[in-house]
Design a protein around this motif. Sequence first.
Motif, mmCIF file in Angstrom:
data_model
loop_
_atom_site.group_PDB
_atom_site.id
_atom_site.type_symbol
_atom_site.label_atom_id
_atom_site.label_comp_id
_atom_site.label_asym_id
_atom_site.label_seq_id
_atom_site.Cartn_x
_atom_site.Cartn_y
_atom_site.Cartn_z
ATOM 1 N N THR A 1 9.934 56.628 41.170
ATOM 2 C CA THR A 1 10.584 55.245 41.117
ATOM 3 C C THR A 1 12.472 55.716 41.146
ATOM 4 O O THR A 1 12.655 56.068 39.945
ATOM 5 N N SER A 2 13.026 54.901 42.046
ATOM 6 C CA SER A 2 14.911 55.321 41.825
ATOM 7 C C SER A 2 14.729 54.355 42.439
ATOM 8 O O SER A 2 14.836 52.528 43.242
ATOM 9 N N GLY A 3 16.458 54.104 41.670
ATOM 10 C CA GLY A 3 17.410 53.040 42.293
ATOM 11 C C GLY A 3 17.071 51.982 41.436
ATOM 12 O O GLY A 3 17.234 52.206 40.500
ATOM 13 N N GLY A 4 17.616 50.548 41.865
ATOM 14 C CA GLY A 4 17.573 49.191 41.542
ATOM 15 C C GLY A 4 16.970 48.017 41.695
ATOM 16 O O GLY A 4 16.871 48.583 43.215
ATOM 17 N N THR A 5 16.061 47.666 41.487
ATOM 18 C CA THR A 5 15.703 46.175 42.059
ATOM 19 C C THR A 5 16.795 45.007 42.597
ATOM 20 O O THR A 5 17.373 45.123 41.817
ATOM 21 N N THR A 6 16.219 44.689 43.419
ATOM 22 C CA THR A 6 17.265 43.435 43.994
ATOM 23 C C THR A 6 15.837 41.892 43.315
ATOM 24 O O THR A 6 15.217 41.473 44.077
ATOM 25 N N GLU A 7 16.675 41.223 42.444
ATOM 26 C CA GLU A 7 15.987 39.604 42.267
ATOM 27 C C GLU A 7 16.789 38.343 43.333
ATOM 28 O O GLU A 7 17.722 38.195 42.828
ATOM 29 N N ASN A 8 15.791 38.220 44.177
ATOM 30 C CA ASN A 8 17.056 36.973 45.285
ATOM 31 C C ASN A 8 16.672 35.639 44.720
ATOM 32 O O ASN A 8 15.838 35.309 43.430
ATOM 33 N N ILE A 9 17.747 34.919 44.929
ATOM 34 C CA ILE A 9 18.436 33.893 44.329
ATOM 35 C C ILE A 9 18.016 32.895 45.414
ATOM 36 O O ILE A 9 17.818 32.158 45.438
ATOM 37 N N ASP A 10 18.511 33.375 46.752
ATOM 38 C CA ASP A 10 17.982 33.023 47.951
ATOM 39 C C ASP A 10 17.836 33.876 49.106
ATOM 40 O O ASP A 10 18.405 35.015 48.522
ATOM 41 N N GLN A 11 18.445 33.856 50.079
ATOM 42 C CA GLN A 11 17.395 35.008 50.891
ATOM 43 C C GLN A 11 18.789 35.663 50.818
ATOM 44 O O GLN A 11 18.510 36.356 51.917
ATOM 45 N N VAL A 12 19.767 34.885 51.330
ATOM 46 C CA VAL A 12 20.744 36.286 50.866
ATOM 47 C C VAL A 12 21.855 36.547 49.706
ATOM 48 O O VAL A 12 23.106 37.626 50.076
ATOM 49 N N ARG A 13 21.325 36.620 48.975
ATOM 50 C CA ARG A 13 21.918 36.644 47.736
ATOM 51 C C ARG A 13 21.346 37.533 46.569
ATOM 52 O O ARG A 13 19.839 36.585 46.270
ATOM 53 N N GLY A 14 21.470 37.606 45.633
ATOM 54 C CA GLY A 14 20.486 38.241 44.724
ATOM 55 C C GLY A 14 21.425 39.012 43.886
ATOM 56 O O GLY A 14 22.572 39.099 43.613
ATOM 57 N N ILE A 15 20.644 39.882 42.962
ATOM 58 C CA ILE A 15 21.015 40.153 41.158
ATOM 59 C C ILE A 15 20.239 41.722 41.079
ATOM 60 O O ILE A 15 19.095 42.119 41.708
ATOM 61 N N THR A 16 21.207 42.476 41.359
ATOM 62 C CA THR A 16 20.728 44.012 41.173
ATOM 63 C C THR A 16 21.776 44.342 40.210
ATOM 64 O O THR A 16 22.679 44.084 39.498
ATOM 65 N N ASN A 17 22.008 45.462 40.337
ATOM 66 C CA ASN A 17 22.623 46.846 39.256
ATOM 67 C C ASN A 17 22.712 47.682 40.341
ATOM 68 O O ASN A 17 22.999 47.848 41.850
ATOM 69 N N PHE A 18 23.829 48.636 39.228
ATOM 70 C CA PHE A 18 24.293 49.981 40.001
ATOM 71 C C PHE A 18 23.606 50.884 39.405
ATOM 72 O O PHE A 18 24.217 52.263 40.743
ATOM 73 N N ALA A 19 22.090 51.486 39.586
ATOM 74 C CA ALA A 19 21.691 52.420 39.930
ATOM 75 C C ALA A 19 21.829 53.095 41.578
ATOM 76 O O ALA A 19 21.467 52.558 42.544
ATOM 77 N N SER A 20 21.863 54.360 41.945
ATOM 78 C CA SER A 20 22.182 54.776 42.830
ATOM 79 C C SER A 20 21.084 55.448 43.512
ATOM 80 O O SER A 20 20.792 55.612 44.640
ATOM 81 N N GLY A 21 20.298 55.235 42.583
ATOM 82 C CA GLY A 21 18.951 57.125 42.863
ATOM 83 C C GLY A 21 19.292 58.264 42.991
ATOM 84 O O GLY A 21 18.091 58.857 43.165
ATOM 85 N N SER A 22 20.236 58.245 42.961
ATOM 86 C CA SER A 22 20.588 60.452 43.107
ATOM 87 C C SER A 22 20.432 61.290 42.187
ATOM 88 O O SER A 22 19.144 61.853 42.862
ATOM 89 N N LEU A 23 19.436 60.766 40.674
ATOM 90 C CA LEU A 23 18.585 61.721 40.094
ATOM 91 C C LEU A 23 17.588 61.568 41.086
ATOM 92 O O LEU A 23 16.669 62.749 41.172
ATOM 93 N N GLY A 24 16.884 59.981 41.250
ATOM 94 C CA GLY A 24 15.131 60.563 42.393
ATOM 95 C C GLY A 24 14.921 61.238 43.538
ATOM 96 O O GLY A 24 14.214 61.557 43.137
#
Length: 232
Positions: A6-29
Motif C-alpha cells: 500500500t502507498s500514498g494516502g487515503t482521501t476521505e470525501n466531504i462531498d463529491q468535490v472536496r476531501g481530507i487527505t495528507n501529503f504522503a507521496s507514495g514514493s517509498l511504495g
Amino acid sequence: MRILITSGGTTENIDQVRGITNFASGSLGKILCEKFLKEDCQVTLLAGRNAVLPPDHENLQIITIGDTEDLDQQMKKLVPTAQAVIHTMAVSDYSPLYMTDFKEVEESNNLADFLNLKNTDKKISSASDYQVLFLKKNPKIISKIKNYKEDIILIGFKLLVDVPKEQLLKVARESLKKNRADYIFANDLQDIYADKHLGYLVDDKAEYPASTKKEIAALIFEKVKQLAEGDK
C-alpha cells in the motif's frame, strides 16, 4: 512470492468535490514495488489517488484507493491471496460525518444530534463565512490485517515527528505487538528528505538501520524473503 503493497494516502470525501487527505507521496511504495518486481515477485499495489506509481510491469497490478473504507474492503479481498503485506500507506485518522454552517451549530441545544446527520448535496455551499466539520475516528487498518490471514507476513510503518530515537523505537515495538506485525519500520519526519530517509526496521529483538528509500526497500525485501523461507 505474492506481495501486497500500500502507498500514498487515503482521501476521505466531504462531498463529491472536496476531501481530507495528507501529503504522503507514495514514493517509498513505488521503490518497494520496483525492488520486489526486480526479484520476480507478483505485486499488487493499492495506491492513493495522488501517489506516484511505478512503470507498468507484467507482474504488477495497480488498484487506486479512495477512502479508508475502500482500503479496508480491498485488504479484506486481497490479503488472503498474498504472502506478505507491506503497509506504507498514510491512512486518514478521521473521516467527515457532516459539515454545516457555524450558526446552525451555535444555535443547537444538543451537538450530539449532528453526529447522526449526513450531507446530501453533491457540493456543499460555500456561501457561509464559517463552517463546522464533524469527524469520526477511522479504524486502524493495520490492526485488521492478521484477522484476514493469520500467517501473513506483515511489515508496518510508524512515523513520528521530532522525537528521541529511544521513543521512536519504543512506539514502534508497541505497534509491533499490538498489530501482530513481523516488523515495523520506524521513522521520524525530521529525517526524511529528497535524498535521505533514515529509519529502523524493528522486530522484538533488534533494529536494522537504513538511510535511503532504496536501502529500506532492499532491507525489507531481505527480511520478507527470510520469513517466507522460514528463517527469521
